[in-house]
Write a protein that holds these residues in place. Structure first.
Motif, short mmCIF file in Angstrom:
data_model
loop_
_atom_site.label_atom_id
_atom_site.label_comp_id
_atom_site.label_asym_id
_atom_site.label_seq_id
_atom_site.Cartn_x
_atom_site.Cartn_y
_atom_site.Cartn_z
N HIS B 7 0.85 -1.20 0.00
CA HIS B 7 0.00 0.00 0.00
C HIS B 7 0.88 1.24 0.00
CE1 HIS B 7 -3.70 -2.28 0.82
NE2 HIS B 7 -2.93 -3.05 1.57
N HIS B 8 0.65 2.10 -1.00
CA HIS B 8 1.47 3.30 -1.17
C HIS B 8 0.59 4.54 -1.13
CE1 HIS B 8 4.83 0.76 -2.53
NE2 HIS B 8 3.89 0.03 -3.09
N PRO B 9 1.19 5.68 -0.86
CA PRO B 9 0.41 6.93 -0.96
C PRO B 9 -0.08 7.14 -2.39
CG PRO B 9 2.77 7.39 -0.67
CD PRO B 9 2.57 5.93 -0.44
N HIS B 10 -1.19 7.87 -2.52
CA HIS B 10 -1.68 8.23 -3.85
C HIS B 10 -0.69 9.18 -4.51
CE1 HIS B 10 -5.37 6.24 -3.04
NE2 HIS B 10 -5.75 7.08 -2.10
N SER B 32 8.79 8.98 6.28
CA SER B 32 9.03 7.69 6.91
C SER B 32 8.75 6.54 5.94
CB SER B 32 8.17 7.53 8.17
OG SER B 32 8.47 8.56 9.09
N HIS B 33 7.66 6.68 5.19
CA HIS B 33 7.35 5.64 4.20
C HIS B 33 8.42 5.61 3.10
CE1 HIS B 33 5.00 3.07 1.50
NE2 HIS B 33 5.30 3.93 0.53
N ILE B 34 8.77 6.79 2.64
CA ILE B 34 9.70 6.89 1.50
C ILE B 34 11.05 6.25 1.81
CG2 ILE B 34 11.04 8.58 0.17
CD1 ILE B 34 8.37 10.30 0.31
N MET B 36 11.48 3.68 3.42
CA MET B 36 11.32 2.22 3.34
C MET B 36 10.93 1.75 1.95
SD MET B 36 9.23 1.29 6.79
CE MET B 36 8.49 2.69 7.57
N CYS B 37 10.58 2.68 1.05
CA CYS B 37 9.91 2.27 -0.19
C CYS B 37 10.62 2.78 -1.44
CB CYS B 37 8.47 2.77 -0.18
SG CYS B 37 7.55 2.26 -1.64
N PRO B 38 11.37 1.89 -2.12
CA PRO B 38 12.08 2.30 -3.33
C PRO B 38 11.14 2.77 -4.44
CG PRO B 38 12.59 0.01 -2.75
CD PRO B 38 11.59 0.49 -1.77
N GLN B 39 9.97 2.14 -4.51
CA GLN B 39 9.04 2.51 -5.57
C GLN B 39 8.60 3.97 -5.46
OE1 GLN B 39 5.63 -0.14 -6.24
NE2 GLN B 39 4.42 1.66 -6.76
N CYS B 40 8.29 4.39 -4.25
CA CYS B 40 7.86 5.78 -4.07
C CYS B 40 9.02 6.75 -4.27
CB CYS B 40 7.20 5.98 -2.71
SG CYS B 40 5.54 5.28 -2.65
N ARG B 41 10.23 6.29 -3.92
CA ARG B 41 11.40 7.15 -4.18
C ARG B 41 11.54 7.41 -5.67
NH1 ARG B 41 14.06 4.31 0.02
NH2 ARG B 41 15.27 3.00 -1.40
ZN LIG Z 1 5.55 3.46 -1.47
#
Ligand SMILES: [Zn+2]
Lengths: 199, 217
Positions: B7-10, B32-34, B36-41
């Motif tokens: 689950h990612h931010p919109h 904080s999410h970013i 942990m999350c390469p996709q959102c980066r």
């Molecule tokens: Zn993400």
């Protein structure tokens, strides 16, 4: 789509005509030998735009002037940290300005600091040729922005240039929060679709 | 922690984040999410280009003073400084959050707000939205509630489930407006979440419901 990509590539090559120094070259000269003339060139190119940005973000003219000066001083100090893998000189200077304004205008912690190396995805996969891709990407984003319907461009601009949150945009435009969010999302989909052709 | 993030931010939340235009509490959850999350980066890197493109098209405002050459000569340039990789999560606390809550989730001072629910409020300068850590006991259900403004919830430990799916460590629920959900914490691990909410009143009414005894599970 290939002919079109080639086309963009040609344009960006032409822009970097040999003999004329790019902004990235100026940054490198500052980093290598503290070249004051190179800094003067960068200052003339970027300080006026940084000042506009700060004013659009709500700073008065004096504060905007100070923040523009401060941004450019940070560019001078940090030039050694710049590398082409981090993107164009404009990208780098923009992100310094953006982080500085969160810190100074809003007096908040800069939770998501963009510039100075967060572009890890780009930098780890970067090949020497990727500077072109960066140019192409930027041209694509500009083309996509120019092609957005006015109502979508408006919310994107209020977010990026005026620094308003979604709720503040909703209030400013008299729209439901959900409408603001969906316009932003639609705008992004269009931009992404155009840019992803390049990958 | 090798859990897969589902689950990612919109996109519009990431855009606001890249523009630096989110209320601080939201930016804290996103940061904080970013980490942990390469996709959102990766998405963020493209969104940054939108800001650059718009910046480049700004009109120019004349600058009163010339380049501050005198200061520059004196200024020390930070040659060769090392950019710190922020993608570290220690003791369950993502790096961006550590300066405000410390490095260890087990050391947090919790305040009970209802059966099986405790929270720790994180004070910020920006009062447009609130930021808190919320700890929910194993199997505890929260009453069905809705959100008037935006709400971001990031799972730091354990998991919970609601109508929209299961949220595990690193997952971010990006909720808005009329969205209604009734989350239930994992039966074994419970969960600890980082939550940003817009608007003080909404928070109070939600808290009021926390305090009421919960039926079920
Ligand atoms: Zn993400």
């Amino acid at each position: 789509m290939i002919p079109q990509i080639e086309n963009v590539r040609t344009i960006s090559r032409l822009r970097n005509t040999p003999g004329s120094l790019s902004m990235a070259d100026f940054l490198q000269r500052i980093a290598e030998r503290g070249d004051v003339e190179a800094f003067r060139k960068l200052f003339q190119s970027y300080a006026p735009r940084v000042k506009s940005y700060m004013m659009r973000q709500g700073a008065d003219a004096n504060t905007a002037e100070e923040l523009a000066q401060e941004t450019m001083m940070a560019v001078w100090r940090k030039a050694g940290l710049y590398s082409v893998e981090k993107g164009s000189a404009t990208t780098w200077i923009y992100t310094i300005a953006r982080n500085l304004r969160i810190d100074r205008l809003r007096r908040e912690l800069t939770w998501v600091a963009l510039p100075e190396g967060h572009d890890q995805v780009a930098s780890t996969d970067a090949l020497p040729d990727d500077l072109l891709t960066e140019q192409e990407r930027k041209l694509r984003v500009q083309t996509a922005l120019a092609g957005l319907p006015q109502d979508q461009l408006e919310v994107v601009s209020l977010s990026y240039i005026e620094g308003l949150s979604h709720s503040e945009i909703a209030e400013r435009l008299g729209l439901p929060l959900g409408t603001v969010k969906s316009r932003m999302r639609l705008a992004y989909q269009k931009i992404r679709d155009l840019v992803e052709d390049l990958k | 922690m090798t859990t897969k993030i589902t689950h990612h931010p919109h996109a519009e939340s990431l855009m606001s984040c890249s523009a630096g235009s989110m209320p601080e509490a939201f930016a804290a959850v996103m940061a904080s999410h970013i980490t942990m999350c390469p996709q959102c980066r990766k998405d963020l890197a493209l969104m940054e280009k939108i800001g650059v493109a718009m910046f480049e098209q700004l009109e120019q405002t004349s600058v009163l003073q010339d380049a501050p050459v005198m200061h520059m000569r004196a200024a020390e340039a930070d040659h060769g400084a090392i950019a710190v990789d922020a993608a570290v999560v220690q003791g369950g606390v993502p790096a961006p959050l550590q300066p405000v809550v410390g490095p260890d989730l087990t050391a947090i001072k919790w305040k009970r707000v209802g059966p099986g629910v405790a929270q720790h409020i994180i004070a910020l300068n920006d009062d447009r939205a609130n930021l808190r850590l919320v700890k929910v006991a194993p199997g505890q259900a929260l009453p069905e509630h809705s959100h008037n403004g935006s709400e971001l919830t990031l799972v730091l430990q354990g998991s919970y489930r609601d109508e929209t799916g299961e949220y595990r460590t690193g997952d971010l629920a990006d909720m808005m407006g009329d969205a209604t959900h009734s989350p239930v914490a994992d039966a074994v691990d419970g969960c600890i979440c980082l939550i940003a909410t817009e608007g003080k009143l909404k928070f109070k009414s939600l808290l009021a419901r926390f305090v009421q005894p919960f039926a079920g599970i």
